[in-house]
Design an enzyme around this catalytic site. Structure first.
Site, PDB file in Angstrom:
ATOM      1  N   GLY A 275      23.612  -7.803 109.039  1.00 17.39           N
ATOM      2  CA  GLY A 275      22.958  -6.845 109.930  1.00 17.39           C
ATOM      3  C   GLY A 275      21.468  -6.768 109.691  1.00 17.39           C
TER       4      GLY A 275
ATOM      5  CG  ASP B 139      31.246  -9.313 115.095  1.00 12.85           C
ATOM      6  OD1 ASP B 139      31.520  -8.553 114.149  1.00 12.85           O
ATOM      7  OD2 ASP B 139      31.414  -9.002 116.288  1.00 12.85           O
ATOM      8  CB  VAL B 140      30.471  -8.189 109.340  1.00 11.67           C
ATOM      9  CG1 VAL B 140      29.106  -8.664 108.904  1.00 11.67           C
ATOM     10  CG2 VAL B 140      30.402  -6.820 110.012  1.00 11.67           C
TER      11      VAL B 140
ATOM     12  CB  SER C  91      26.284   7.018 105.589  1.00  4.75           C
ATOM     13  OG  SER C  91      25.823   8.231 106.141  1.00  4.75           O
TER      14      SER C  91
ATOM     15  CE1 TYR D  23      27.863   4.750 109.947  1.00  6.57           C
ATOM     16  CE2 TYR D  23      27.360   6.997 109.276  1.00  6.57           C
ATOM     17  CZ  TYR D  23      27.033   5.656 109.309  1.00  6.57           C
ATOM     18  OH  TYR D  23      25.881   5.237 108.691  1.00  6.57           O
ATOM     19  CB  ALA D  24      32.190  10.693 107.782  1.00  9.40           C
TER      20      ALA D  24
ATOM     21  CB  ALA E  60      34.154   3.638 108.284  1.00  9.78           C
ATOM     22  CE  LYS E  61      28.060   3.092 106.975  1.00  5.66           C
ATOM     23  NZ  LYS E  61      27.727   1.663 106.767  1.00  5.66           N
TER      24      LYS E  61
HETATM   25  N1  LIG Z   1      19.372   4.641 109.557  1.00  7.07           N
HETATM   26  C1  LIG Z   1      20.019   5.617 108.982  1.00  7.07           C
HETATM   27  O1  LIG Z   1      19.645   6.791 109.084  1.00  7.07           O
HETATM   28  C2  LIG Z   1      21.233   5.337 108.153  1.00  7.07           C
HETATM   29  C3  LIG Z   1      21.790   6.401 107.450  1.00  7.07           C
HETATM   30  C4  LIG Z   1      22.897   6.171 106.670  1.00  7.07           C
HETATM   31  C5  LIG Z   1      23.450   4.917 106.612  1.00  7.07           C
HETATM   32  N2  LIG Z   1      22.909   3.887 107.305  1.00  7.07           N
HETATM   33  C6  LIG Z   1      23.556   2.591 107.218  1.00  7.07           C
HETATM   34  O2  LIG Z   1      22.588   1.608 106.883  1.00  7.07           O
HETATM   35  C7  LIG Z   1      22.910   0.380 107.533  1.00  7.07           C
HETATM   36  C8  LIG Z   1      21.756  -0.078 108.397  1.00  7.07           C
HETATM   37  O3  LIG Z   1      21.453   0.945 109.325  1.00  7.07           O
HETATM   38  P1  LIG Z   1      20.246   0.841 110.362  1.00  7.07           P
HETATM   39  O4  LIG Z   1      19.906   2.224 110.750  1.00  7.07           O
HETATM   40  O5  LIG Z   1      19.200  -0.071 109.851  1.00  7.07           O
HETATM   41  O6  LIG Z   1      20.999   0.179 111.586  1.00  7.07           O
HETATM   42  P2  LIG Z   1      20.458  -0.572 112.891  1.00  7.07           P
HETATM   43  O7  LIG Z   1      18.987  -0.447 113.005  1.00  7.07           O
HETATM   44  O8  LIG Z   1      21.342  -0.134 114.004  1.00  7.07           O
HETATM   45  O9  LIG Z   1      20.834  -2.044 112.526  1.00  7.07           O
HETATM   46  C9  LIG Z   1      22.178  -2.411 112.409  1.00  7.07           C
HETATM   47  C10 LIG Z   1      22.229  -3.871 112.151  1.00  7.07           C
HETATM   48  O10 LIG Z   1      23.604  -4.275 112.072  1.00  7.07           O
HETATM   49  C11 LIG Z   1      23.810  -5.349 112.977  1.00  7.07           C
HETATM   50  N3  LIG Z   1      25.211  -5.286 113.390  1.00  7.07           N
HETATM   51  C12 LIG Z   1      25.854  -4.304 114.074  1.00  7.07           C
HETATM   52  N4  LIG Z   1      27.153  -4.612 114.201  1.00  7.07           N
HETATM   53  C13 LIG Z   1      27.339  -5.792 113.583  1.00  7.07           C
HETATM   54  C14 LIG Z   1      28.448  -6.623 113.366  1.00  7.07           C
HETATM   55  N5  LIG Z   1      29.657  -6.315 113.815  1.00  7.07           N
HETATM   56  N6  LIG Z   1      28.274  -7.779 112.666  1.00  7.07           N
HETATM   57  C15 LIG Z   1      27.053  -8.119 112.186  1.00  7.07           C
HETATM   58  N7  LIG Z   1      25.965  -7.380 112.362  1.00  7.07           N
HETATM   59  C16 LIG Z   1      26.102  -6.224 113.052  1.00  7.07           C
HETATM   60  C17 LIG Z   1      22.779  -5.171 114.081  1.00  7.07           C
HETATM   61  O11 LIG Z   1      22.402  -6.389 114.670  1.00  7.07           O
HETATM   62  P3  LIG Z   1      22.852  -6.978 116.101  1.00  7.07           P
HETATM   63  O12 LIG Z   1      22.824  -5.847 117.076  1.00  7.07           O
HETATM   64  O13 LIG Z   1      21.799  -8.017 116.331  1.00  7.07           O
HETATM   65  O14 LIG Z   1      24.211  -7.537 115.845  1.00  7.07           O
HETATM   66  C18 LIG Z   1      21.587  -4.684 113.244  1.00  7.07           C
HETATM   67  O15 LIG Z   1      20.929  -5.783 112.648  1.00  7.07           O
HETATM   68  C19 LIG Z   1      24.190   0.646 108.315  1.00  7.07           C
HETATM   69  O16 LIG Z   1      25.309   0.274 107.550  1.00  7.07           O
HETATM   70  C20 LIG Z   1      24.161   2.130 108.526  1.00  7.07           C
HETATM   71  O17 LIG Z   1      25.442   2.677 108.742  1.00  7.07           O
HETATM   72  C21 LIG Z   1      21.815   4.078 108.088  1.00  7.07           C
END
Ligand SMILES: NC(=O)c1ccc[n+]([C@@H]2O[C@H](COP(=O)([O-])OP(=O)(O)OC[C@H]3O[C@@H](n4cnc5c(N)ncnc54)[C@H](OP(=O)(O)O)[C@@H]3O)[C@@H](O)[C@H]2O)c1
Length: 258
Positions: free
Chosen positions: A17, A69-70, A147, A160-161, A163-164
Site C-alpha cells: 500500500g 492486491d494483498v 490503528s 475496521y476496528a 480487523a485492526k
Molecule cells: N491515516 C490515518 O489516519 C490512519 C490511522 C490509523 C491507521 N492507519 C492505517 O495506516 C495504513 C495506511 O493508511 P493511509 O492513511 O496512508 O492510507 P491511504 O492513503 O488510503 O493509502 C492506502 C494504501 O493502501 C493501498 N491499498 C488499498 N487496498 C489495497 C489492497 N487490497 N492491496 C494493496 N494495496 C491496497 C492503496 O493503494 P491503491 O489504491 O493504489 O491500491 C494506498 O497505497 C492503513 O493500514 C491504515 O488503516 C491510517
C-alpha cells in the site's frame, strides 16, 4: 555510532500500500536510508510514479514497482518472488495496505464486513505468511500498521476496528513464534494522520478533521515513517510483539487559572 543504530536493519524491504499516504512515506524513508524497496498497490499506474520518484531522487536505495492486491494470495506470492528475483532477498516487510469506510454497525453488509477484514487483516496474513521463509533467512523484521481503533474501538468503524485489533493480536502472537527464529514482529497503531485515506474514510478533508473533529493536531506521515524506521532498526532490538500507539494526546482540559 548512535545514529547507526537507527538505520534500517536490512537491504531489501516490501512496503504494501505504498502508492500514497503512510506507505509511500515509509518507502521513501527506507530508500533514503539505503534500502532497496518494493512499492506496491492494486494499481501499477499508482505505484510507478512513486518508484520513479525514488529512482530519480538522491536516495541510495533502488525501487521496484509491483502491482499487488494483498487480498489475492497468488498476487502476494508473485510479489515476494519478484522482490527476491530483483534484489536477492527480503529483510523487512511493512504491512501497511489498509482501507475502511464509515458505517453504522447495522448497515454493514456481510460483503462490506468481509472486504474490510480481507484488506486489513487477511492481507497482513497473506503477506507475512508468503514472506516468512525469506525473512527467517537473515533475521528479518515485520512492521504492521493497525490503528488506535484496534486498541480502543471506534464508532462507525466496527469492522475496521475488529480487523485492526486482529492485526494487533497477530503481531503479539506471531512475535512469540518468530522471535526464536530471529524475526522481530511489531506494530504501529496510528491515530489520525493527514492522508488521502483519512479524507476518503471520514468524508471530510484533513483540515476539517483537525479543526472540528479532534481537539488535537493530526499526525504527519513523516512521524509515522520515523516510527517505522525505528522499528525496522537495531535501535528497537528489545521490542518484540509490541503495538505502539502514535496518536498524540487530546487537549481535554484548559489549564486552570490561579
Ligand atoms: N491515516 C490515518 O489516519 C490512519 C490511522 C490509523 C491507521 N492507519 C492505517 O495506516 C495504513 C495506511 O493508511 P493511509 O492513511 O496512508 O492510507 P491511504 O492513503 O488510503 O493509502 C492506502 C494504501 O493502501 C493501498 N491499498 C488499498 N487496498 C489495497 C489492497 N487490497 N492491496 C494493496 N494495496 C491496497 C492503496 O493503494 P491503491 O489504491 O493504489 O491500491 C494506498 O497505497 C492503513 O493500514 C491504515 O488503516 C491510517
Amino acid at each position: 555510532m548512535t545514529t547507526e543504530r537507527f538505520r534500517v536493519d536490512g537491504e531489501v524491504a516490501i512496503v504494501t500500500g505504498s502508492s500514497s499516504g503512510i506507505g509511500r512515506a515509509i518507502a521513501e524513508r527506507f530508500a533514503a536510508d539505503g534500502v532497496d524497496v518494493v512499492v506496491c498497490s492494486r494499481e501499477q499506474g499508482n505505484v510507478d510514479p512513486v518508484a520513479e520518484g525514488i529512482e530519480e531522487s538522491d536516495a541510495p536505495g533502488d525501487a521496484l514497482a509491483v502491482e499487488c492486491d494483498v487480498t489475492d494470495r497468488e498476487a502476494v506470492d508473485a510479489l515476494v518472488e519478484a522482490t527476491v528475483e530483483e534484489f536477492g532477498g527480503l529483510d523487512v516487510l511493512v504491512n501497511n495496505a489498509g482501507a475502511s469506510f464509515m458505517a453504522n454497525f447495522d448497515d454493514i453488509s456481510p460483503n462490506g464486513w468481509e472486504t474490510i477484514v480481507d484488506i486489513n487483516l487477511t492481507g497482513t496474513y497473506h503477506c507475512t505468511n508468503a514472506a516468512g521463509e525469506h525473512l527467517k533467512e537473515g533475521g528479518g523484521i515485520v512492521v504492521n500498521l493497525s490503528s488506535v481503533a484496534g486498541v480502543q474501538g471506534a464508532p462507525y468503524m466496527s469492522h475496521y476496528a475488529a480487523a485492526k485489533s486482529g492485526v494487533n493480536a497477530l503481531t503479539s502472537s506471531l512475535a512469540f513464534e518468530w522471535a526464536p527464529e530471529g524475526v522481530r514482529v511489531n506494530c504501529i497503531a496510528p491515530g489520525f494522520v493527514a492522508t488521502e485515506g483519512v479524507e476518503d474514510q471520514m468524508g471530510v478533508s484533513a483540515e476539517e478533521v483537525d479543526r472540528e473533529t479532534v481537539d488535537r493536531r493530526m499526525g504527519t506521515v513523516e512521524e509515522i515513517a520515523d516510527l517505522a524506521q525505528f522499528l525496522a532498526s537495531p535501535a528497537s532490538s528489545y521490542l518484540v510483539g509490541e503495538t505502539i500507539e502514535a496518536a498524540g494526546k487530546p487537549a481535554i482540559m484548559e489549564e486552570p487559572t490561579a
